[in-house]
Design an enzyme around this catalytic site. Sequence first.
Site, PDB file in Angstrom:
ATOM      1  N   GLY A  24      -4.908   0.100   2.835  1.00 34.30           N
ATOM      2  CA  GLY A  24      -6.091   0.682   2.218  1.00 34.30           C
ATOM      3  C   GLY A  24      -7.360   0.238   2.915  1.00 34.30           C
ATOM      4  O   GLY A  24      -7.334  -0.458   3.936  1.00 34.30           O
TER       5      GLY A  24
ATOM      6  N   GLU B 203     -14.967  -4.050  -1.468  1.00 29.48           N
ATOM      7  CA  GLU B 203     -14.656  -5.424  -1.823  1.00 29.48           C
ATOM      8  C   GLU B 203     -15.941  -6.210  -2.043  1.00 29.48           C
ATOM      9  O   GLU B 203     -16.987  -5.904  -1.460  1.00 29.48           O
ATOM     10  CB  GLU B 203     -13.825  -6.098  -0.713  1.00 29.48           C
ATOM     11  CG  GLU B 203     -12.544  -5.355  -0.333  1.00 29.48           C
ATOM     12  CD  GLU B 203     -11.514  -5.339  -1.445  1.00 29.48           C
ATOM     13  OE1 GLU B 203     -11.492  -6.309  -2.243  1.00 29.48           O
ATOM     14  OE2 GLU B 203     -10.737  -4.372  -1.524  1.00 29.48           O
TER      15      GLU B 203
ATOM     16  N   SER C 193       0.830  -1.213   0.000  1.00 26.55           N
ATOM     17  CA  SER C 193       0.000   0.000   0.000  1.00 26.55           C
ATOM     18  C   SER C 193       0.863   1.261   0.000  1.00 26.55           C
ATOM     19  O   SER C 193       1.945   1.286   0.576  1.00 26.55           O
ATOM     20  CB  SER C 193      -0.903   0.028   1.236  1.00 26.55           C
ATOM     21  OG  SER C 193      -1.883  -0.981   1.170  1.00 26.55           O
TER      22      SER C 193
ATOM     23  N   GLU D 279     -10.552  -6.123   6.415  1.00 27.04           N
ATOM     24  CA  GLU D 279     -10.124  -7.454   6.867  1.00 27.04           C
ATOM     25  C   GLU D 279      -9.905  -7.488   8.375  1.00 27.04           C
ATOM     26  O   GLU D 279     -10.310  -8.432   9.057  1.00 27.04           O
ATOM     27  CB  GLU D 279      -8.842  -7.880   6.146  1.00 27.04           C
ATOM     28  CG  GLU D 279      -9.084  -8.621   4.849  1.00 27.04           C
ATOM     29  CD  GLU D 279      -7.873  -9.451   4.440  1.00 27.04           C
ATOM     30  OE1 GLU D 279      -7.351 -10.237   5.264  1.00 27.04           O
ATOM     31  OE2 GLU D 279      -7.440  -9.307   3.283  1.00 27.04           O
TER      32      GLU D 279
END
Length: 327
Positions: free
Chosen positions: A66, A276, A11, A72
């Site tokens: 990010g 996502e 990232s 997550e």
Amino acid sequence: MRARLIYNPTSGHETLRNNVGEILNVLEKAGYEASAFRTTPKKNSALDEARRVAQENFDLIVAAGGDGTINEVVNGVAPLDKRPELAIIPAGTTNDYARALKIPRDDVVEAAKIILKNQKIPVDIGKAGSNYFINIAGGGSMTELTYEVPSAYKSILGYLAYLVKGAEMLPRINPIDMHIEYDEGVFDGKATMFLIGLTNSIGGMEQIAPDSVIGDGTFSLIIVKETNLRDLVHLIALVLNGGRHVNNPKIIYTKTKKLTVKANDTNRIMINLDGEYGGDAPMEFVNLHQHINIYANVDSMPAKAIDTTISEQDAGKKIIEEEKNLE
């Protein structure tokens, strides 16, 4: 106290990788015994590590990367009964959640130093089926552009990549016949997309959900009814012009604690969670009220955006200070 830095080395043009030592020094200065974990390409790398350290009773997890990395980490700790506090170091493309918390987005070490201010707020987490999100969920053809922007473009062009891809997709947007149930009603009909926000910062813009309050136990729900290219361009202009889209007849804008979505026909509704892919409708969304404590730059946040997470007296002082600054 123990803190674990979970960082994505790819990232931010590798700025995280080059500054891990300085970030750990900041955590040590804040009183934590600090260590770091570098994520790998393995699926759920950040999620698994976040869950592991939470179960080992770490006090703080710092998610660096990010919006995907932050998502997550949230998915790793949200299902647990005992959850560590979180901090965010943004180094992605849009960094929506960091923008809402007024965390510096152009210097990872300065972002880490927000922890030294010791300002924390309890934030809501969204649950979508068996998954979780911290900032935004949605569905419909417009939300699918997130999946179509190659990672290389995101790294090189940043948010411009989304704008370019969005312009390319506009001519082929197809409304979907949806059934959406929320606290105050039901929508049955064709919609270009729906969005559920937990902050006012969505897709790099801070006016899509203009009256969003962090930690108030509700989602900001936006349903964009069937629109053509001209309608969409007009709505985007209204968003940029002070959030005036919320009064447009093509928009349903409301607050809700829960939501169910399904297609009325055979069309697929892909669900987007924090940028996502999060599965397909039918899906139920539930707001988990003040589920996690997170470090924020509270001094720089508008009082009206967090007035349910600080005392009434402190909120009053903050409003008076803001009025003086305006004068």
